[in-house]
Design an enzyme around this catalytic site. Sequence first.
Site, short mmCIF file in Angstrom:
data_model
loop_
_atom_site.label_atom_id
_atom_site.label_comp_id
_atom_site.label_asym_id
_atom_site.label_seq_id
_atom_site.Cartn_x
_atom_site.Cartn_y
_atom_site.Cartn_z
CE1 TYR A 1 44.78 62.39 -0.10
CE2 TYR A 1 47.02 61.52 0.03
CZ TYR A 1 45.67 61.41 0.33
OH TYR A 1 45.22 60.35 1.06
CG ASN B 1 36.84 57.17 4.78
OD1 ASN B 1 37.98 56.71 4.67
ND2 ASN B 1 35.89 56.98 3.86
#
Length: 250
Positions: free
Chosen positions: A152, A85
């Site tokens: 990202y 995560n």
Amino acid sequence: MKYAVITGTSKGLGASIAKQLMEASVHVIGIARSENKALMDADLPGSYQHYQTDLADLEQTQQTFMEIIEFLKKQPLESLQLVQNAALVTPIEQVGKQDSKQLTAHVHVNLLSPMIITNLWLDAWRDSDLPLVLVNVTSGAANRSVYGWNAYGSSKAGLDRYTNTVALEQDTLGTGNKVFLFDPSIMDTEMQGEIRSSDQSQFADVEQFKNYKTDNKLRDTDDVAKVLVDRLLDETTIQNGEYYSVKDVL
């Protein structure tokens, strides 16, 4: 015993996933730079162990997971899940104005660490008859170009392709392991705060993300975690190689 190893448990989605799995009697091993005292002190059916690790440090990451694997091999395992995560959104900046150290840390946390961890993980349990479940947390940014999110979007796109390829290999090898992607969409987290603090010259969509907050469109991490945890608690519903989004449920 049921075990889950989760990265990024100090706060946000990782902390919510850990707590809900502990409530379901799963023993959680958390990895993050900072401890989570609430999880460590929680009186729940499942336990919590913390490994303080900087996932941007690849050598430290490998050492930590070798220690975790050594520990787990001594446990009577009934099920074993890995939830990757942890992620960075910074640097939020146009190409040509970025800091090289930030870029390196970004790619290490978002892509290289998951690759190293997955490689160690599948090798460690290669001769086991215990089917593994591995989930990588992705983002819609993997599928579209966003001004200022070049790092990202690229790292998440790389993670998606890597996850899909690992799932293909596991399917071809007939291991019974399940590897899939989970997209939590937009949540009320510190990462969102980082995004909103950007200048428009760095991130063209910053006003839209400020509006998500003011218009109360950010989901609570507990609500998002429940969507994934419900899936993890019933492994028969998981399809190897699937893309599972919170939008499928909420």
